[in-house]
Design a protein around this motif. Structure first.
Motif, PDB file in Angstrom:
ATOM      1  N   TRP A 132       0.835  -1.201   0.000  1.00 46.54           N
ATOM      2  CA  TRP A 132       0.000   0.000   0.000  1.00 46.54           C
ATOM      3  C   TRP A 132       0.870   1.252   0.000  1.00 46.54           C
ATOM      4  N   ARG A 133       1.986   1.215   0.749  1.00 41.39           N
ATOM      5  CA  ARG A 133       2.877   2.385   0.769  1.00 41.39           C
ATOM      6  C   ARG A 133       3.498   2.622  -0.601  1.00 41.39           C
ATOM      7  N   GLN A 134       3.813   1.546  -1.309  1.00 37.14           N
ATOM      8  CA  GLN A 134       4.386   1.678  -2.642  1.00 37.14           C
ATOM      9  C   GLN A 134       3.399   2.238  -3.656  1.00 37.14           C
ATOM     10  N   LEU A 135       2.108   1.967  -3.446  1.00 37.40           N
ATOM     11  CA  LEU A 135       1.119   2.273  -4.481  1.00 37.40           C
ATOM     12  C   LEU A 135       0.267   3.496  -4.202  1.00 37.40           C
ATOM     13  N   TRP A 136       0.411   4.117  -3.034  1.00 42.93           N
ATOM     14  CA  TRP A 136      -0.531   5.204  -2.743  1.00 42.93           C
ATOM     15  C   TRP A 136      -0.292   6.428  -3.634  1.00 42.93           C
ATOM     16  N   VAL A 137       0.972   6.730  -3.959  1.00 45.38           N
ATOM     17  CA  VAL A 137       1.232   7.873  -4.848  1.00 45.38           C
ATOM     18  C   VAL A 137       0.744   7.585  -6.268  1.00 45.38           C
ATOM     19  N   PRO A 138       1.091   6.409  -6.868  1.00 49.04           N
ATOM     20  CA  PRO A 138       0.506   6.110  -8.185  1.00 49.04           C
ATOM     21  C   PRO A 138      -1.017   6.101  -8.172  1.00 49.04           C
ATOM     22  N   ALA A 139      -1.614   5.597  -7.083  1.00 52.44           N
ATOM     23  CA  ALA A 139      -3.078   5.575  -6.999  1.00 52.44           C
ATOM     24  C   ALA A 139      -3.645   6.986  -6.992  1.00 52.44           C
ATOM     25  N   LEU A 140      -2.979   7.900  -6.292  1.00 54.81           N
ATOM     26  CA  LEU A 140      -3.432   9.287  -6.262  1.00 54.81           C
ATOM     27  C   LEU A 140      -3.350   9.923  -7.638  1.00 54.81           C
ATOM     28  N   LEU A 141      -2.246   9.669  -8.342  1.00 46.47           N
ATOM     29  CA  LEU A 141      -2.090  10.230  -9.681  1.00 46.47           C
ATOM     30  C   LEU A 141      -3.109   9.646 -10.645  1.00 46.47           C
ATOM     31  N   ILE A 142      -3.339   8.346 -10.556  1.00 42.96           N
ATOM     32  CA  ILE A 142      -4.358   7.710 -11.395  1.00 42.96           C
ATOM     33  C   ILE A 142      -5.724   8.300 -11.101  1.00 42.96           C
ATOM     34  N   SER A 143      -6.004   8.540  -9.828  1.00 43.63           N
ATOM     35  CA  SER A 143      -7.298   9.118  -9.444  1.00 43.63           C
ATOM     36  C   SER A 143      -7.484  10.504 -10.040  1.00 43.63           C
ATOM     37  N   VAL A 144      -6.455  11.333  -9.935  1.00 47.07           N
ATOM     38  CA  VAL A 144      -6.556  12.708 -10.427  1.00 47.07           C
ATOM     39  C   VAL A 144      -6.688  12.735 -11.949  1.00 47.07           C
ATOM     40  N   VAL A 145      -5.830  11.967 -12.633  1.00 49.74           N
ATOM     41  CA  VAL A 145      -5.875  11.951 -14.098  1.00 49.74           C
ATOM     42  C   VAL A 145      -7.213  11.393 -14.587  1.00 49.74           C
ATOM     43  N   GLY A 146      -7.662  10.301 -13.970  1.00 54.46           N
ATOM     44  CA  GLY A 146      -8.940   9.724 -14.362  1.00 54.46           C
ATOM     45  C   GLY A 146     -10.097  10.670 -14.124  1.00 54.46           C
ATOM     46  N   PHE A 147     -10.062  11.373 -12.997  1.00 53.24           N
ATOM     47  CA  PHE A 147     -11.134  12.321 -12.690  1.00 53.24           C
ATOM     48  C   PHE A 147     -11.148  13.477 -13.678  1.00 53.24           C
ATOM     49  N   VAL A 148      -9.979  14.025 -13.984  1.00 57.16           N
ATOM     50  CA  VAL A 148      -9.906  15.155 -14.918  1.00 57.16           C
ATOM     51  C   VAL A 148     -10.431  14.747 -16.282  1.00 57.16           C
ATOM     52  N   GLU A 149      -9.995  13.587 -16.772  1.00 57.02           N
ATOM     53  CA  GLU A 149     -10.456  13.124 -18.087  1.00 57.02           C
ATOM     54  C   GLU A 149     -11.959  12.898 -18.078  1.00 57.02           C
ATOM     55  N   SER A 150     -12.453  12.280 -17.016  1.00 55.02           N
ATOM     56  CA  SER A 150     -13.868  11.926 -16.953  1.00 55.02           C
ATOM     57  C   SER A 150     -14.759  13.151 -16.810  1.00 55.02           C
ATOM     58  N   VAL A 151     -14.413  14.042 -15.889  1.00 49.87           N
ATOM     59  CA  VAL A 151     -15.292  15.185 -15.624  1.00 49.87           C
ATOM     60  C   VAL A 151     -15.268  16.168 -16.795  1.00 49.87           C
ATOM     61  N   SER A 152     -14.152  16.280 -17.486  1.00 44.49           N
ATOM     62  CA  SER A 152     -14.090  17.159 -18.662  1.00 44.49           C
ATOM     63  C   SER A 152     -15.044  16.666 -19.740  1.00 44.49           C
ATOM     64  N   MET A 153     -15.011  15.368 -20.003  1.00 47.21           N
ATOM     65  CA  MET A 153     -15.905  14.792 -21.006  1.00 47.21           C
ATOM     66  C   MET A 153     -17.360  14.893 -20.555  1.00 47.21           C
ATOM     67  N   GLY A 154     -17.628  14.591 -19.284  1.00 39.92           N
ATOM     68  CA  GLY A 154     -18.990  14.644 -18.777  1.00 39.92           C
ATOM     69  C   GLY A 154     -19.596  16.027 -18.848  1.00 39.92           C
TER      70      GLY A 154
END
Length: 575
Positions: A265-287
């Motif tokens: 979990w410690r190894q993946l929390w930063v990538p998970a945060l970046l994935i969350s932000v990028v996914g949210f930006v892409e999704s909400v822009s299209m929506g």
């Protein structure tokens, strides 16, 4: 509260049978399109192909309950697949059991982060990424994804998540190119590109209405998958070295429990945060873009919750990180989807495919999926954005170019972190040196304009200084320097009016600077006045002692300050 966190209760009770026909057609079209995409993006992430199908079932159902968009289609997307592969490559071998477990943890962490951000109403977080930075990141990601598919298109091996690494791993294997694979790749790429560019026009020439023609054209990947799979099976191309998807297990998505390993979990929390932000930006822009076309609205905070719930669903059903996909959402919208029921139809259709028809996919060439990814992802490469940004703003272009270069050379994680940092740095730089102008009165009016741009009336003993930015810690010192330089260069000034029409905030640091300016000008026998202070700003100033200690007055308008102070100076001169 129920309507706020469960948007489904706002539309489902009013759902009409007449809408179902639209949702049914759209859902079936999206289902057909999603299958090759989901398989391709799972392979891009280094996961078994079936994981893409799993990630396209329950996440769609959960989004229908918690999402605020009527037409957004959720599932695996290329950028998140690339980021997933980059995050997990140092943890386990692609395709291994440990790798799949790590992907579930990544989806779980992303789901938790998105849900918490939504509950805390942090939808504004996406604003920390400027448009040039997003454009640079998407362009670089598109190039990286296309480069990563070159090995599959040529039938050779490669590895890496930066452009130098990908190119460096390709070169030693060029002598191993598989010609049948190249033939499939070239034919599929040519078919998809020609169909995308000319398919709708050709169908229109034979009398087909434009909307059905467009939808048929966009289903090009489905035709490519069907034709190449049949060819691969009929000519037994795997014996010639053509890589295929292979056997895909049939059945419903399994119930999975992500491992609770603290070190992982410690190894993946930063990538998970970046994935969350990028996914949210892409999704909400299209929506937001599609909702505006129908005069609807979506809630960014609720979108966080909807995407969070979708990722949690993926984590517990053998999936991977998901978000709103660009191509499938556009197809869903164009196909006439009216509500999230279209997503439910697509999810049920994919479930049936997973249950009964996966043996038909065994001979699907991986080169075909690579061609599908390459053609679809190159739409992210926006050369026009580079040109337009260069013409409009060199500083924005520098941020775009830096994000693009770092993403290509150092990877997607470094690229997106650099993008956020550059966006914030650009904002701080611009607002730390706010535009200000000495203004004068347009003759015969109550309007005031910049002395350097217009022929206006001015008074040597009165300085009207307009500040075109909110005042906060980053520009407080700059304001002091600006006023002190003004007094030093114009010793005849008796009054300074600080015009605050563009000031929406004065923080504690700026307040202290205003106090220091007031005291310093008082020592110089110059009176400081304020004009056009906005109500909310004035409300905050009432809690300080600035107004009481101010050597001058607070004027309602610049004209009232001009009128009173110039008359005062004339009367003193006359007297």
């Amino acid at each position: 509260m129920l309507k706020r966190y469960l948007p489904i209760v706002t539309w489902l009770p009013h759902y009409q049978r007449s809408l179902f026909a639209y949702d049914l057609i759209a859902g079936l079209i999206v289902m057909v399109m999603v299958i090759p995409q989901s398989l391709a993006y799972a392979l891009l992430a280094g996961l078994p192909a079936v994981v893409g199908l799993y990630a396209s079932i329950l996440p769609l159902l959960f989004y229908a309950v918690f999402g605020s968009s009527r037409t957004l289609a959720v599932g695996p997307v290329a950028i998140l697949a690339l980021m997933t592969a980059a995050a997990l490559s140092g943890i386990a071998a692609p395709g291994s059991a440990e790798y799949i477990e790590a992907a579930l943890v990544l989806a779980l962490l992303s789901g938790i982060m998105l849900s918490v951000m939504g509950l805390l109403r942090l939808g504004f977080f996406a604003n920390f990424l400027s448009h040039p930075v997003i454009s640079g990141f998407l362009t670089a990601s598109g190039l990286l994804i296309a480069a990563s598919q070159m090995a599959h298109l040529l039938g050779i091996d490669s590895s890496g998540f930066t452009l130098p690494a990908l190119i460096g791993s390709l070169i030693p294997h060029l002598s191993e190119i598989n010609l049948p694979t190249v033939a499939i790749s070239v034919a599929t790429l040519a078919f998809l590109i020609l169909l995308r560019r000319h398919g709708a026009a050709l169908l229109a020439k034979v009398g087909m209405p434009s909307k059905p023609a467009t939808l048929i054209t966009r289903a090009g990947p489905v035709y490519a998958v069907a034709l190449t799979t049949l060819a691969c099976w009929g000519f037994d191309l795997p014996t010639l070295g053509v890589a295929v998807v292979g056997e895909i297990p049939s059945g419903l998505p399994p119930l999975t429990l992500p491992v609770f390993d603290a070190s992982l979990w410690r190894q993946l929390w930063v990538p998970a945060l970046l994935i969350s932000v990028v996914g949210f930006v892409e999704s909400v822009s299209m929506g937001q873009m599609l909702a505006a076309k129908r005069r609807e609205r979506i809630s960014p905070d609720q979108e966080l919750i909807g995407l969070g719930a979708s990722n949690l669903a993926a984590a517990f059903t053998g999936g991977m990180p998901v978000t709103g996909g660009l191509s499938r959402t556009v197809i869903n919208f164009d196909a006439g989807a009216r509500t999230p029921i279209a997503g439910v139809v697509a999810a049920l259709g994919i479930t049936l495919i997973t249950l009964f028809f996966t043996p038909l996919i065994a001979f699907l060439p991986i080169a075909t999926l690579a061609a599908v990814i390459t053609v679809s992802i190159l739409t992210l490469v926006d050369i026009d954005a580079l040109r337009h940004t260069w013409r409009y703003s060199r500083s924005d272009f520098a941020a775009l170019l830096a994000t693009l270069a770092l993403t290509l050379l150092e990877g997607v994680e470094i690229g997106i972190l650099a993008g956020v940092a550059l966006s914030i740095a650009l904002f701080l730089y611009r607002t730390s040196r706010p535009h200000s102008a000495l203004v004068g009165r347009v003759p015969g009016t109550e309007h005031f304009r910049n002395l350097a741009r217009h022929k206006v009336e001015s008074d040597a003993r009165l300085a009207l200084l307009r500040i075109d930015e909110s005042l906060y810690f980053a520009n407080a010192r700059y304001l002091e320097d600006t006023l002190y330089d003004l007094i030093a260069t114009r010793p005849g000034i008796d009054h300074v009016v600080l015009i605050c029409s563009a000031v929406n905030l004065i923080d504690a640091s700026a307040l202290e600077s205003l106090k220091a300016i007031n005291s310093r000008l008082k020592d110089s026998r110059v009176t400081l006045h304020l004009a056009e202070v906005k109500g909310p700003v004035m409300d905050r100033l009432q809690y300080s002692d600035l107004i009481e200690s101010l050597t001058g007055r607070v004027f309602l308008s610049t004209y009232s300050a001009w009128k009173e102070l110039t008359q005062h100076e004339r009367s003193q001169t006359t007297g």
